[in-house]
Design a protein around this motif. Structure first.
Motif, mmCIF file in Angstrom:
data_model
loop_
_atom_site.group_PDB
_atom_site.id
_atom_site.type_symbol
_atom_site.label_atom_id
_atom_site.label_comp_id
_atom_site.label_asym_id
_atom_site.label_seq_id
_atom_site.Cartn_x
_atom_site.Cartn_y
_atom_site.Cartn_z
ATOM 1 N N UNK A 1 -12.177 -6.365 -0.534
ATOM 2 C CA UNK A 1 -12.813 -6.949 0.644
ATOM 3 C C UNK A 1 -13.257 -5.859 1.607
ATOM 4 N N UNK A 2 -14.324 -6.157 2.339
ATOM 5 C CA UNK A 2 -14.818 -5.257 3.368
ATOM 6 C C UNK A 2 -14.760 -5.968 4.716
ATOM 7 N N UNK A 3 -14.753 -5.177 5.788
ATOM 8 C CA UNK A 3 -14.793 -5.729 7.133
ATOM 9 C C UNK A 3 -16.123 -5.380 7.790
ATOM 10 N N UNK A 4 -16.640 -6.319 8.592
ATOM 11 C CA UNK A 4 -17.872 -6.067 9.320
ATOM 12 C C UNK A 4 -17.844 -6.860 10.617
ATOM 13 N N UNK A 5 -18.502 -6.330 11.655
ATOM 14 C CA UNK A 5 -18.582 -6.980 12.964
ATOM 15 C C UNK A 5 -19.979 -7.553 13.163
ATOM 16 N N UNK A 6 -20.031 -8.854 13.494
ATOM 17 C CA UNK A 6 -21.298 -9.531 13.776
ATOM 18 C C UNK A 6 -21.089 -10.421 14.990
ATOM 19 N N UNK A 7 -21.967 -10.291 16.000
ATOM 20 C CA UNK A 7 -21.906 -11.110 17.203
ATOM 21 C C UNK A 7 -20.493 -11.132 17.799
ATOM 22 N N UNK A 8 -19.881 -9.944 17.869
ATOM 23 C CA UNK A 8 -18.564 -9.797 18.479
ATOM 24 C C UNK A 8 -17.458 -10.552 17.746
ATOM 25 N N UNK A 9 -17.685 -10.854 16.486
ATOM 26 C CA UNK A 9 -16.646 -11.396 15.624
ATOM 27 C C UNK A 9 -16.456 -10.446 14.443
ATOM 28 N N UNK A 10 -15.222 -10.261 14.055
ATOM 29 C CA UNK A 10 -14.924 -9.421 12.895
ATOM 30 C C UNK A 10 -14.715 -10.313 11.678
ATOM 31 N N UNK A 11 -15.426 -9.982 10.613
ATOM 32 C CA UNK A 11 -15.373 -10.779 9.391
ATOM 33 C C UNK A 11 -14.812 -9.959 8.234
ATOM 34 N N UNK A 12 -14.077 -10.648 7.398
ATOM 35 C CA UNK A 12 -13.650 -10.077 6.130
ATOM 36 C C UNK A 12 -14.542 -10.693 5.056
ATOM 37 N N UNK A 13 -15.324 -9.875 4.366
ATOM 38 C CA UNK A 13 -16.342 -10.380 3.454
ATOM 39 C C UNK A 13 -16.115 -9.862 2.037
ATOM 40 N N UNK A 14 -16.676 -10.601 1.098
ATOM 41 C CA UNK A 14 -16.649 -10.197 -0.297
ATOM 42 C C UNK A 14 -18.062 -10.269 -0.854
ATOM 43 N N UNK A 15 -18.379 -9.402 -1.788
ATOM 44 C CA UNK A 15 -19.713 -9.345 -2.376
ATOM 45 C C UNK A 15 -19.689 -9.901 -3.798
ATOM 46 N N UNK A 16 -20.878 -9.990 -4.394
ATOM 47 C CA UNK A 16 -21.033 -10.553 -5.728
ATOM 48 C C UNK A 16 -21.518 -9.490 -6.707
ATOM 49 N N UNK A 17 -21.632 -9.896 -7.968
ATOM 50 C CA UNK A 17 -22.088 -8.964 -8.992
ATOM 51 C C UNK A 17 -23.591 -8.701 -8.859
ATOM 52 N N UNK A 18 -24.064 -7.713 -9.592
ATOM 53 C CA UNK A 18 -25.462 -7.280 -9.477
ATOM 54 C C UNK A 18 -26.450 -8.377 -9.845
ATOM 55 N N UNK A 19 -26.086 -9.241 -10.787
ATOM 56 C CA UNK A 19 -27.001 -10.287 -11.227
ATOM 57 C C UNK A 19 -27.407 -11.203 -10.067
#
Length: 344
Positions: free
Chosen positions: A137-155
């Motif tokens: 998982x990665x963390x990112x800040x958007x609109x003053x909220x911190x999110x824990x996000x996950x990405x998908x495969x290349x397809x």
């Protein structure tokens, strides 16, 4: 020319012959659909939920439903996914208006998100409980909220890159945490709902507008000569979906929602966070496979809906869930909206 008695005969006929209450989560009890006998004036003052729309991927097209589960983040899976550019920018219709052509649909029974684009031959299917998510998982800040996000495969990323004609990555929210609503210069940030759990929304969990407010706006647009000139002599008319609402109300007077501090929809309680500030995105009008930009309806709204430098249309809502755990609560089209009432 029909009377209320005529209408009730039809309602009772449909209810007795076609409504299966045992399997319908949103079947309305007879008392909730009875019409007032005091007359048309009182009936017109009542408000009902006429539309529910879910937008799984931020800034892509949504889909309408008759009933949908509520969660601590709002509508289940609403704006749970975003597209991010290779430079880290969050992509929206403001910069990539072609995103409006990406259609979405969630089948809760199949547990799948279906995505289509006119630029892609294949319909994309994403499992809601997906094995295609990349580990970690990665963390990112958007609109003053911190999110824990996950990405998908290349397809999956390749499919979306083809759909918007630029490299991008699909991300899914795993969890969100509010931390501050103050910008670096000390001014209030954009986020309105600091304390709530949010998916990738700009300000709040829900946006509500009313059919009557849309009708009033269209009446003003019809008489706007400048708007006609910018649209080839034709009067600009807009539908509710131009404003990307989650909920559409019907009944009452135009802009009655401005005065709602709270509302009860079929026994579910919502708190109003105030008006929604509109931007140029509502001027994007996809027609005949081509995105067209006009000055309307924002120009007309600016003439009579401006307050403290902002152009307001619709209201922002937060779902007030008393339970600490996720409950099997659904919101349904046709439920009565009771504004400014007792929570209980």
């Amino acid at each position: 020319m029909s009377t209320f008695e005529d209408a009730m005969k039809l309602v009772n006929f449909v209810e007795n012959n076609f409504v299966i209450t045992s399997s319908n989560r949103c079947a309305l009890p007879p008392s909730s659909i009875s019409l007032p006998i005091e007359g048309i004036a009182k009936a017109a003052a009542r408000h009902f939920l006429s539309s529910i729309t879910v937008y799984p991927i931020k800034s892509c097209a949504g889909f309408s439903v008759d009933q949908w589960p509520l969660t601590s983040t709002g509508l289940l899976h609403d704006r749970e996914w975003i597209l991010k550019s290779t430079t880290g920018e969050i992509l929206t219709q403001k910069k990539v208006p072609e995103m409006c052509y990406i259609s979405t649909l969630i089948d809760l029974n199949l547990g799948k998100l279906f995505v289509e684009s006119p630029r892609c031959k294949e319909k994309l299917q994403i499992e809601l409980k997906s094995n295609s998510l990349v580990a970690g998982r990665d963390e990112m800040d958007i609109q003053n909220h911190r999110y824990e996000v996950r990405s998908y495969n290349n397809e999956i990323d390749i499919w979306f890159s083809r759909a918007i004609d630029r490299p991008c990555t699909l991300l899914r929210n795993s969890s969100s945490q509010s931390h501050s609503c103050i910008n670096k210069n000390g001014s209030p940030g954009m986020c309105r709902d600091v304390g709530a759990r949010l998916n990738f929304v700009n300000e709040a969990q829900f946006l509500l507008i009313s059919e009557e407010s849309i009708a009033d706006l269209n009446s003003r647009l019809k008489s706007n000569l400048d708007g006609r000139r910018s649209n080839g002599g034709q009067a600009v008319q807009v539908g509710a979906m131009r404003f990307r609402p989650n909920l559409v109300a019907s009944g009452g007077e135009p802009y009655a929602e401005d005065g709602w501090n709270n509302l009860n929809i079929g026994g579910k309680y919502f708190m109003s966070l105030g008006g929604c500030n509109r931007c140029q995105m509502i001027n994007i009008n996809p027609e005949a496979g081509e995105v067209q930009r006009f000055s309307e309806p924002l120009a007309t709204l600016a003439g009579y809906r401006r307050a403290k430098g902002k152009i307001m249309f619709g209201i922002l809502l937060r779902y007030e869930n008393n339970t600490k755990t996720e409950s099997d609560t659904w919101i349904c089209v046709g439920e009565e909206i009771v504004p400014n009432g007792d929570r209980h």
